[in-house]
Design an enzyme around this catalytic site. Structure first.
Site, mmCIF file in Angstrom:
data_model
loop_
_atom_site.group_PDB
_atom_site.id
_atom_site.type_symbol
_atom_site.label_atom_id
_atom_site.label_comp_id
_atom_site.label_asym_id
_atom_site.label_seq_id
_atom_site.Cartn_x
_atom_site.Cartn_y
_atom_site.Cartn_z
ATOM 1 N N ASP A 233 0.847 -1.193 0.000
ATOM 2 C CA ASP A 233 0.000 0.000 0.000
ATOM 3 C C ASP A 233 0.877 1.236 0.000
ATOM 4 O O ASP A 233 1.658 1.454 0.930
ATOM 5 C CB ASP A 233 -0.871 0.023 1.265
ATOM 6 C CG ASP A 233 -1.966 -1.019 1.215
ATOM 7 O OD1 ASP A 233 -2.724 -1.029 0.238
ATOM 8 O OD2 ASP A 233 -2.053 -1.834 2.161
ATOM 9 N N ASP B 107 -9.895 -6.139 -0.204
ATOM 10 C CA ASP B 107 -8.821 -5.574 0.604
ATOM 11 C C ASP B 107 -9.386 -4.841 1.814
ATOM 12 O O ASP B 107 -10.021 -3.798 1.672
ATOM 13 C CB ASP B 107 -8.028 -4.606 -0.310
ATOM 14 C CG ASP B 107 -6.813 -4.010 0.354
ATOM 15 O OD1 ASP B 107 -6.482 -4.411 1.479
ATOM 16 O OD2 ASP B 107 -6.182 -3.135 -0.277
HETATM 17 C C1 DX5 Z 1 -6.026 -0.437 3.691
HETATM 18 C C2 DX5 Z 1 -5.058 -1.241 2.909
HETATM 19 C C3 DX5 Z 1 -5.012 -2.684 3.168
HETATM 20 C C4 DX5 Z 1 -4.619 -3.125 4.536
HETATM 21 C C5 DX5 Z 1 -5.478 -4.295 4.911
HETATM 22 O O1 DX5 Z 1 -5.917 0.883 3.245
HETATM 23 O O2 DX5 Z 1 -5.335 -1.030 1.512
HETATM 24 O O3 DX5 Z 1 -4.182 -3.331 2.201
HETATM 25 O O4 DX5 Z 1 -3.263 -3.500 4.627
HETATM 26 O O5 DX5 Z 1 -5.151 -4.635 6.204
HETATM 27 P P1 DX5 Z 1 -5.981 -5.654 7.110
HETATM 28 O O6 DX5 Z 1 -5.886 -6.991 6.472
HETATM 29 O O7 DX5 Z 1 -5.271 -5.560 8.403
HETATM 30 O O8 DX5 Z 1 -7.387 -5.122 7.151
HETATM 31 ZN ZN ZN Z 2 -4.343 -2.181 -0.215
#
Ligand code: DX5
Ligand code: ZN
Length: 213
Positions: free
Chosen positions: A33, A173
């Site tokens: 990200d 995601d």
């Molecule tokens: C949120 C990100 C995600 C995040 C998801 O802005 O795009 O990729 O890392 O994390 P988890 O799995 O912890 O919800």
């Molecule tokens: Zn992401």
């Protein structure tokens, strides 16, 4: 499910160690990200970090640009050796043009939608994208709860894919754990991004569990 482990939950001071562990544990992709502190209220890495990651792993690098005016940075991210570059319609006036630029560079092009953005805002690009990413929480931080608002959009993307013969993979995601991944899979999702779930549990088992969905 194809599993993309998000390094937003990694130890930023030990990224190399964590990336090697992710690879060892059998993840399909590494999800990176990129946040700029403007489009979203958090900051992560830049292209030089992605290039450095490229040098230590053969896993597919799935780069999610959560940044404003992504067109300004596309060349830099294309040069990193990323396998997938995903951009948001909310951050640019040149969505199709940018996606074509990514594709013409030989990189897989993804389009990502914030939780509250209607699917109509990407409809005109679905013929050319390789990946459609649905945020299933608010963007910016790991460890948030899954929100079912995206499920209807996932089902719609699945329907259009079938009806019109499109080829994109559907990625989810945010707040992904086996139970939420299951719901997304039922709606048609192919790729599960997970950060917290994988880092907070036995990495190998968590990845395998998601893969088996
Ligand atoms: C949120 C990100 C995600 C995040 C998801 O802005 O795009 O990729 O890392 O994390 P988890 O799995 O912890 O919800
Ligand atoms: Zn992401």
């Amino acid at each position: 499910m194809i599993v993309a482990t998000s390094i937003l939950s990694a130890d930023f001071l030990n990224l190399e160690r964590d990336i090697r562990a992710i690879q060892q544990a059998g993840s399909d992709y590494i999800h990176i990200d990129i946040m700029d502190g403007i489009f979203v209220s958090n900051v992560t890495w830049g292209p030089s970090t992605v290039s450095a990651i490229r040098k230590i792993t053969d896993l597919r690098l799935d780069v999610h640009l959560i940044i404003n005016q992504s067109e300004l940075m596309l060349d830099a991210y294309i040069e990193t050796g990323a396998d997938i570059i995903t951009i948001h319609p909310e951050s640019t006036h040149f969505l199709r043009k940018n996606l074509l630029k990514i594709k013409n560079a030989g990189v897989k092009a993804g389009v990502a939608l914030k939780l509250e953005t209607p699917i109509e805002s990407i409809r005109h690009c679905l013929d050319l994208v390789d990946v459609v990413l649905f945020l299933t929480c608010d963007e910016g931080f790991g460890g948030q709860a899954f929100h079912s608002l995206a499920l209807e959009k996932i089902a719609q993307a699945t329907k259009w894919r079938k009806e019109k013969g499109f080829n994109y993979l559907i990625e989810v995601d945010g707040g992904i754990i086996p139970e939420t991944a299951e719901k997304c899979k039922e709606a048609g999702a192919d790729i599960a991004v997970a950060g917290s779930y994988i880092f907070k549990n036995n990495m190998q088992q968590a990845i395998q569990q998601l893969k088996n969905i």
